[in-house]
Motif scaffolding. Structure first.
Motif, PDB file in Angstrom:
ATOM      1  N   PHE A  97       0.838  -1.114  -0.110  1.00 46.61           N
ATOM      2  CA  PHE A  97      -0.009  -0.227  -0.007  1.00 46.61           C
ATOM      3  C   PHE A  97       0.790   1.320  -0.052  1.00 46.61           C
ATOM      4  N   ASN A 124       3.976   1.544  -1.116  1.00 40.23           N
ATOM      5  CA  ASN A 124       4.536   1.622  -2.417  1.00 40.23           C
ATOM      6  C   ASN A 124       3.731   2.082  -3.470  1.00 40.23           C
ATOM      7  N   HIS A 125       2.526   1.576  -3.267  1.00 37.12           N
ATOM      8  CA  HIS A 125       1.352   2.068  -4.312  1.00 37.12           C
ATOM      9  C   HIS A 125       1.359   3.906  -4.044  1.00 37.12           C
ATOM     10  N   VAL A 126       1.211   4.344  -2.719  1.00 39.69           N
ATOM     11  CA  VAL A 126       1.217   5.846  -2.501  1.00 39.69           C
ATOM     12  C   VAL A 126       2.365   6.355  -3.039  1.00 39.69           C
ATOM     13  N   LEU A 146       4.270   5.638  -5.430  1.00 40.64           N
ATOM     14  CA  LEU A 146       3.998   5.828  -6.808  1.00 40.64           C
ATOM     15  C   LEU A 146       3.333   6.830  -7.405  1.00 40.64           C
ATOM     16  N   LEU A 147       1.978   6.978  -6.425  1.00 45.18           N
ATOM     17  CA  LEU A 147       1.318   8.270  -6.775  1.00 45.18           C
ATOM     18  C   LEU A 147       2.171   9.459  -6.458  1.00 45.18           C
ATOM     19  N   GLN A 148       3.125   9.381  -5.685  1.00 37.21           N
ATOM     20  CA  GLN A 148       3.787  10.474  -5.432  1.00 37.21           C
ATOM     21  C   GLN A 148       5.088  10.818  -6.462  1.00 37.21           C
ATOM     22  N   GLN A 152       2.270   7.049   5.291  1.00 38.96           N
ATOM     23  CA  GLN A 152       2.261   7.560   3.866  1.00 38.96           C
ATOM     24  C   GLN A 152       2.409   9.026   3.770  1.00 38.96           C
ATOM     25  N   PHE A 165      -5.864   9.694  -1.646  1.00 38.79           N
ATOM     26  CA  PHE A 165      -5.120  10.081  -2.670  1.00 38.79           C
ATOM     27  C   PHE A 165      -5.187  11.401  -3.402  1.00 38.79           C
ATOM     28  N   ARG A 186      -2.149  13.945  -4.305  1.00 38.59           N
ATOM     29  CA  ARG A 186      -0.916  13.268  -4.973  1.00 38.59           C
ATOM     30  C   ARG A 186      -0.829  13.931  -6.240  1.00 38.59           C
ATOM     31  N   PRO A 187       0.191  13.878  -6.648  1.00 35.25           N
ATOM     32  CA  PRO A 187       0.443  14.426  -8.298  1.00 35.25           C
ATOM     33  C   PRO A 187      -0.069  13.657  -9.351  1.00 35.25           C
ATOM     34  N   VAL A 188      -0.125  12.202  -8.822  1.00 34.97           N
ATOM     35  CA  VAL A 188      -0.909  11.470  -9.886  1.00 34.97           C
ATOM     36  C   VAL A 188      -2.117  11.297  -9.700  1.00 34.97           C
TER      37      VAL A 188
END
Ligand SMILES: Nc1ncnc2c1ncn2[C@@H]1O[C@H](COP(=O)(O)OP(=O)(O)O)[C@@H](O)[C@H]1O
Ligand SMILES: [Mg+2]
Lengths: 285, 297
Positions: A103, A105-107, A109-111, A155, B83, B86-88
């Protein structure tokens, strides 16, 4: 502290927000600097709404707001802001069937922490800060409330954000976790800015350089904790019987009645605490 | 930035229980009957070829369920809020999710190709009576893969539209299995050309059963039918399914925000879906063929 230590991180001028016909924030003026800013206020005062606006999760519909030098209304500005902030919502959501590591890790990647080596060390860093490295392979579904909360905090720390926004971060933490949290926040606030909302004046006293009290969508107070205590100077009274004219009173553990506002007859003036200052600010009609 | 996330989603699907279960079930159904090195015994004269695609159905159901499960992986509005800063953004998240559909499509391609090779090794499949030996085609592979893509995209969109695991699972079953099991439901025009499943064969009534090369007796119609391979129809159905996949993707992106570039997806999706649908009609029962026979293995 020198000048760069207290750089302006966000500036709000006349920020307002309505939901339908209902105005939730009215003309908020505020300057957020490096260090810890505490948002206090009764439920429904608009703390979450203000934090969501700072986090670019919600658009203000009046006023101007720059965060880290960028305008939140400009799409490119918003993107640049998001690269440099961390946000803990009041009610965090998770991918329930993920492991803690997956989880976060997913965040990450979104960052946009795309380099896998850097991402891995960053994940381990934030999990370690929140004392969650030991259970990083457990599934979120089966974690305790306190553990999930720590994952949510972890996160928010990804990428060492210049502005960290935390909505009621200390709710549900046990005393030890709370101390640990204070340590983390004060560490972050040495070079970055933290804005947190809380119902605990203890948190504010322990952490905050600046306090903002919201009441009915307006700022009722902005200043340092000492100034908030001073605001109640001359309004806190002790007596042997309750005085109904006071804005609020209660029987303290020592048997005395503590009053905020108008004193009952024969009461003695008392030195206010931070909590008195807060109660004085929000109980005024 | 997009790539990192799409990779992560793809890696996740590689180990996804629904994808793996679909793969194992399809492998178990389709492969062992060819292990003997010869075509399995038939109960009716077109059984082997018709069942070839039927036994791949778990791949499609697995992809549908996997799509639904990643779309419903928990959090709801709270995860959106989590989320939001977040930039994405949500559109890019959804795009990565759809791109990861490559993984179940890859599983399908792998299993179907192995199956086809086993059929070839067994010397082909008998079809009709007197039997001719036929081989699966490249078109059968393309079709199976495109159906997996459509099932995966369908799983995401259905789950996001009605976020209920039970409803989603039942619609997945309906879309990927029942049309095959209850074939007669869709045996009329135009449903015949719109369902996920396509029959690789059609039967044309013939007056002269002894003159036609491949015939069988249809007990329901009480007529002799000439068996025709509908490879062209299968191909155009695959094109149609690719179009449907693009339309579902465009819709899914649309659901998650206002992406700048879904126009192209809508247009190409509509073009392929409509074109694929329409071209099946003249191709039906071999009346018109664009493909000729280049697709034969
Ligand atoms: N999305 C929304 N739609 C309508 N009303 C909302 C919404 N979000 C918050 N509110 C209202 O705005 C007011 C302020 O809420 P909030 O910012 O959550 O306060 P706090 O965090 O200080 O408790 C509340 O009265 C709440 O009901
Ligand atoms: Mg709140």
């Amino acid at each position: 502290m020198n000048a760069t230590d207290t750089a302006v991180v966000a500036r709000l001028a006349g920020v307002g927000k309505r939901f339908g016909r209902r105005a939730v924030l009215h003309g908020i003026d505020l300057t957020v600097r490096t260090g810890v800013t505490g948002l206090l206020g009764p439920n429904g005062a608009g703390k979450t709404t203000l934090l969501r606006i700072l986090a670019t999760a919600l658009r203000p519909d009046a006023g101007e707001l720059t965060v880290l030098g960028d305008d939140v209304l400009d799409p490119d500005g918003r993107y640049r802001i998001r690269q440099r902030i961390g946000y803990l919502p009041q009610q965090p959501g998770f991918h329930e069937w993920d492991t803690v590591y997956d989880f976060v890790n997913h965040v990450a990647l979104l960052q946009e922490i795309n380099d896998s080596r850097r991402r891995q060390s960053e994940i381990l860093r934030v999990l370690d800060i929140m004392n969650m490295a030991d259970c990083m392979h457990q599934h979120l579904r089966w974690l305790s409330g306190g553990q999930r909360h720590r994952v949510a905090l972890a996160q928010a720390l990804l990428g060492d954000p210049q502005l960290l926004l935390l909505d009621e971060p200390t709710v549900g933490l046990d005393p030890y976790e709370r101390l640990r949290f204070r340590q983390v926040v004060s560490e972050v606030a040495r070079k970055n800015a933290v804005v947190l909302s809380t119902h605990s004046t203890d948190d504010v006293a322990a952490l905050c350089d600046e306090v903002v009290v919201l009441r009915l969508g307006r700022t009722a107070f902005t200043g340092c904790p000492a100034a908030m205590i001073a605001a109640a100077d001359g309004h806190v009274w002790l007596s042997d019987a309750p005085g109904p004219r006071a804005a609020t009173w209660w029987r303290a553990a020592d048997g005395h009645y503590r009053h905020i506002g108008d004193p009952p007859p024969g009461a003695d003036l008392a030195a206010p605490t931070l909590e008195d200052g807060y109660l004085h600010l929000v109980s005024r009609s | 930035m997009m790539r990192g996330l799409a990779w992560a989603e793809a890696r996740r699907l590689t180990y996804h229980p629904a994808v793996l279960a679909g793969f194992v079930a399809a492998a178990f159904l389709s492969l062992p009957r060819w292990f003997g090195g010869q075509s399995p015994p038939e109960q009716w004269l077109t059984q082997t070829y018709e069942q070839l695609t039927l036994f791949w159905a778990p791949l499609h159901l697995g992809a549908f369920v996997a799509g639904a499960m990643v779309a419903l992986r928990g959090g709801g509005e709270r995860i959106d809020e989590m989320f939001a800063a977040r930039p994405v953004d949500a559109v890019q998240r959804t795009r990565a999710l759809f791109l990861a559909g490559i993984v179940p499509m890859g599983y399908t391609a792998a299993l179907v190709v192995v199956n086809v090779l086993l059929v070839v090794a067994a010397g082909g499949m008998p079809l009709g009576s007197p039997a001719v030996i036929v081989y699966p085609t490249v078109v059968d592979v393309i079709y199976a893969v495109s159906l997996t893509g459509a099932a995966y995209a369908g799983g995401i969109v259905v789950a996001r539209t009605v976020p209920s695991p039970v409803f989603t699972f039942l619609s997945g079953l309906a879309a990927t299995w029942i049309f095959f099991g209850l074939y007669w439901i869709s045996g009329w025009f135009p449903a015949y050309f719109l369902t996920p499943y396509v029959s690789p064969l059609s039967g044309v009534v013939t007056d002269n059963p002894t003159g036609a090369p491949v015939v069988y007796f249809d007990v329901h119609l009480a007529e002799w039918l000439e068996v025709v391979r509908d490879t062209d129809v299968v191909f155009w159905r695959a094109v149609y399914l690719c179009g449907v996949t693009l339309l579902l993707t465009a819709y899914g992106l649309r659901q998650s925000g206002r992406p700048a570039r879904t126009r192209g997806l809508w247009l190409i999706g509509a073009f392929l879906a409509l074109g694929g649908f329409l071209l099946q009609i003249p191709a039906y029962s071999g009346t018109w063929s664009l493909l000729g026979s280049w697709w034969d293995f």
